[in-house]
Scaffold this motif. Structure first.
Motif, PDB file in Angstrom:
ATOM      1  N   GLY A 218       0.767  -1.234   0.000  1.00 36.13           N
ATOM      2  CA  GLY A 218       0.000   0.000   0.000  1.00 36.13           C
ATOM      3  C   GLY A 218       0.798   1.284   0.000  1.00 36.13           C
ATOM      4  N   PHE A 219       2.023   1.278  -0.545  1.00 36.92           N
ATOM      5  CA  PHE A 219       2.771   2.532  -0.650  1.00 36.92           C
ATOM      6  C   PHE A 219       1.998   3.531  -1.508  1.00 36.92           C
ATOM      7  CE2 PHE A 219       6.504   0.006   0.616  1.00 36.92           C
ATOM      8  CZ  PHE A 219       7.087   0.887   1.512  1.00 36.92           C
ATOM      9  N   ARG A 220       2.038   4.769  -1.090  1.00 41.05           N
ATOM     10  CA  ARG A 220       1.376   5.841  -1.840  1.00 41.05           C
ATOM     11  C   ARG A 220       2.086   6.089  -3.173  1.00 41.05           C
ATOM     12  NH1 ARG A 220       2.521  11.436  -1.908  1.00 41.05           N
ATOM     13  NH2 ARG A 220       0.771  12.736  -2.537  1.00 41.05           N
ATOM     14  N   ARG A 221       3.396   5.911  -3.184  1.00 38.28           N
ATOM     15  CA  ARG A 221       4.194   6.199  -4.379  1.00 38.28           C
ATOM     16  C   ARG A 221       5.304   5.171  -4.488  1.00 38.28           C
ATOM     17  NH1 ARG A 221       8.566   9.793  -4.409  1.00 38.28           N
ATOM     18  NH2 ARG A 221       7.851  10.557  -2.374  1.00 38.28           N
ATOM     19  N   ILE A 222       5.588   4.720  -5.725  1.00 34.85           N
ATOM     20  CA  ILE A 222       6.657   3.752  -5.975  1.00 34.85           C
ATOM     21  C   ILE A 222       7.514   4.258  -7.134  1.00 34.85           C
ATOM     22  CG2 ILE A 222       7.213   1.412  -6.760  1.00 34.85           C
ATOM     23  CD1 ILE A 222       4.727   0.423  -5.338  1.00 34.85           C
ATOM     24  N   GLY A 223       8.837   4.223  -6.934  1.00 31.61           N
ATOM     25  CA  GLY A 223       9.770   4.669  -7.950  1.00 31.61           C
ATOM     26  C   GLY A 223      10.490   3.511  -8.606  1.00 31.61           C
ATOM     27  N   LEU A 224      10.584   3.553  -9.926  1.00 33.49           N
ATOM     28  CA  LEU A 224      11.280   2.529 -10.715  1.00 33.49           C
ATOM     29  C   LEU A 224      12.455   3.170 -11.443  1.00 33.49           C
ATOM     30  CD1 LEU A 224       8.168   1.043 -12.561  1.00 33.49           C
ATOM     31  CD2 LEU A 224       9.130   0.229 -10.401  1.00 33.49           C
ATOM     32  N   GLY A 225      13.343   2.320 -11.932  1.00 36.49           N
ATOM     33  CA  GLY A 225      14.431   2.855 -12.729  1.00 36.49           C
ATOM     34  C   GLY A 225      15.396   1.781 -13.168  1.00 36.49           C
ATOM     35  N   ALA A 226      16.169   2.096 -14.186  1.00 36.25           N
ATOM     36  CA  ALA A 226      17.251   1.234 -14.651  1.00 36.25           C
ATOM     37  C   ALA A 226      18.520   2.069 -14.676  1.00 36.25           C
ATOM     38  CB  ALA A 226      16.957   0.686 -16.043  1.00 36.25           C
ATOM     39  N   LEU A 227      19.627   1.477 -14.256  1.00 34.02           N
ATOM     40  CA  LEU A 227      20.910   2.167 -14.259  1.00 34.02           C
ATOM     41  C   LEU A 227      21.501   2.067 -15.658  1.00 34.02           C
ATOM     42  CD1 LEU A 227      23.209   3.627 -12.830  1.00 34.02           C
ATOM     43  CD2 LEU A 227      24.036   1.407 -12.007  1.00 34.02           C
ATOM     44  N   LEU A 228      21.406   3.134 -16.420  1.00 37.57           N
ATOM     45  CA  LEU A 228      21.888   3.107 -17.794  1.00 37.57           C
ATOM     46  C   LEU A 228      23.410   3.046 -17.825  1.00 37.57           C
ATOM     47  CD1 LEU A 228      19.539   5.716 -19.523  1.00 37.57           C
ATOM     48  CD2 LEU A 228      19.229   3.252 -19.236  1.00 37.57           C
ATOM     49  N   GLY A 229      23.917   2.070 -18.562  1.00 41.89           N
ATOM     50  CA  GLY A 229      25.359   1.889 -18.657  1.00 41.89           C
ATOM     51  C   GLY A 229      25.802   0.463 -18.402  1.00 41.89           C
ATOM     52  N   LEU A 230      24.882  -0.377 -17.920  1.00 40.11           N
ATOM     53  CA  LEU A 230      25.240  -1.767 -17.643  1.00 40.11           C
ATOM     54  C   LEU A 230      24.953  -2.679 -18.829  1.00 40.11           C
ATOM     55  CD1 LEU A 230      24.010  -2.221 -13.949  1.00 40.11           C
ATOM     56  CD2 LEU A 230      26.349  -1.890 -14.762  1.00 40.11           C
ATOM     57  N   SER A 231      23.910  -2.384 -19.591  1.00 40.96           N
ATOM     58  CA  SER A 231      23.547  -3.221 -20.730  1.00 40.96           C
ATOM     59  C   SER A 231      22.946  -2.346 -21.826  1.00 40.96           C
ATOM     60  CB  SER A 231      22.568  -4.315 -20.286  1.00 40.96           C
ATOM     61  OG  SER A 231      22.359  -5.261 -21.325  1.00 40.96           O
ATOM     62  N   ASP A 232      22.426  -2.977 -22.866  1.00 42.39           N
ATOM     63  CA  ASP A 232      21.839  -2.258 -23.989  1.00 42.39           C
ATOM     64  C   ASP A 232      20.696  -1.366 -23.484  1.00 42.39           C
ATOM     65  OD1 ASP A 232      20.552  -1.393 -26.271  1.00 42.39           O
ATOM     66  OD2 ASP A 232      20.412  -3.376 -27.189  1.00 42.39           O
TER      67      ASP A 232
END
Length: 377
Positions: A218-232
């Protein structure tokens, strides 16, 4: 769980689907967006694709327009607070990796209060709490004590720590945290395995399912992401978009935000970096803004002053400011940084720059009292 559909389209196949997009696919997506119509996943992939590189100007226009319509001229400011750099995981690209022979530090309660006082004096009211991945040194009880201290000074708390089970996330929410941030690092299973070979973080599926557990908690907000530089990067953007689409549909009561941090120098001298230039980087951000108009887009101090100033007017909704990436960094502890930042301007300098561009920097846009009132109904 997202893992149930994750491997239906392999990472490399996702990259090739994006590369196969033609200019007419890009024009179709832009035509849809210009008319105010929703884009489907294939439209998103078209805007991510290299074929969209010659359409940056109309993409920038649409990104700016959508951001203003949905979020106004506001830019929400926050600061990260590192509680510890102790870690039992081996992540080859990270300065905190277990193999790196660096001075380790975990803040005491008095040191947490000292850091909080510095940040509060700068006007900051949104805080992201970070740790390394060491369950013994920064266990849940330690995290909860830190939250209890920080709640006294900050209106909004987010955690960016090691993944937890659903019940533990519920405990964290009950303690006063409103947001969960879990960056997958890379969605490429092969590269993930290659770069994570010890510790809890080695379990890719458990990390991949953390936003699901956060949504159920039930988190009010969730953040996603990918660390650019490891793969395509195209594969990363395919899977990140797939992940975001799944979560938005399943956990519709939760708001989502996305960040695309790029690799920065760190201890350990990691060399296997896949470069992502500025032109491609901004295209990815524009594609996300146009395709997912209601998500937050976060830009960190990893990026340059000039790039941050420009992107702040073109779709970004949230920015970190005056970041320190080491425990005790705001009160000069001397601990090792997780990575080097690029934009080292003070809070006041960034606020001045944003206002000069006609933007409205926001220090507080959330109040727990309002959340409690909402829950009563």
């Amino acid at each position: 769980m997202f893992t149930e559909i994750f491997d239906q389209t392999p990472f490399a196949a996702g990259s090739e689907i994006i590369r196969s997009k033609k200019k007419e696919d890009v024009e179709k997506a832009l035509h849809q967006a210009t008319r105010g119509l929703s884009l489907d996943f294939q439209d998103y992939l078209s805007l991510v694709s290299p074929s969209a590189s010659s359409y940056l100007e109309p993409m920038a226009f649409l990104s700016k327009k959508i951001k203003k319509e949905r979020f106004g001229n506001t830019i929400q400011l926050f600061m990260p607070l590192y509680l510890s750099n102790e870690c039992r995981s081996s992540c080859l690209y990270c300065g905190f990796s277990y193999e790196n022979k660096i001075p380790r530090k975990t803040l005491t309660e008095d040191e947490i209060r000292k850091e909080a006082a510095v940040l509060q004096s700068k006007g900051i009211r949104h805080l992201v709490i970070l740790t390394g991945e060491d369950y013994s040194k920064t266990n849940l009880d330690y995290i909860l004590r830190a939250i209890s201290i920080l709640r006294e000074s900050f209106d909004s708390l987010a955690i960016e720590i090691y993944p937890l089970d659903t019940d533990d996330y519920k405990t964290v929410i009950a303690s006063g945290v409103e947001a969960l941030i879990v960056y997958q690092e890379t969605y490429d299973r092969e590269v993930y395995t290659e770069n994570h070979y010890r510790g809890i973080k080695k379990n890719m599926s458990y990390r991949l399912e953390a936003p699901d557990r956060g949504g159920k908690a039930g988190f009010r907000r969730i953040g996603l992401g990918a660390l650019l530089g490891l793969s395509d990067p195209l594969g990363e953007l395919y899977k990140l978009g797939e992940h975001a689409k799944y979560l938005i549909l399943k956990y519709w009561k939760t708001s989502f935000q996305i960040s695309l941090p790029r690799m920065r120098p760190a201890a350990g001298d990691f060399q296997k970096i896949v470069p992502v230039n500025d032109r491609d980087f901004v295209r990815y951000l524009f594609a996300l803004r146009i395709s997912f108009p209601d998500i937050g887009l976060v830009l960190s101090t990893r990026e340059s002053k000039t790039l941050r100033d420009h992107l702040a007017t073109l779709g970004i909704t949230s920015m970190s400011v005056e970041s320190k990436t080491e425990p005790g960094g705001y009160s000069n502890s001397g601990a090792l940084k997780q990575f080097e930042i690029e934009d080292d301007r003070s809070v006041s300098e960034i606020v001045f720059s944003l206002k000069k561009s006609g933007l409205d920097p926001v220090f507080k846009d959330f109040d727990r009292a309002l959340l409690r009132t909402k829950e009563c109904f």
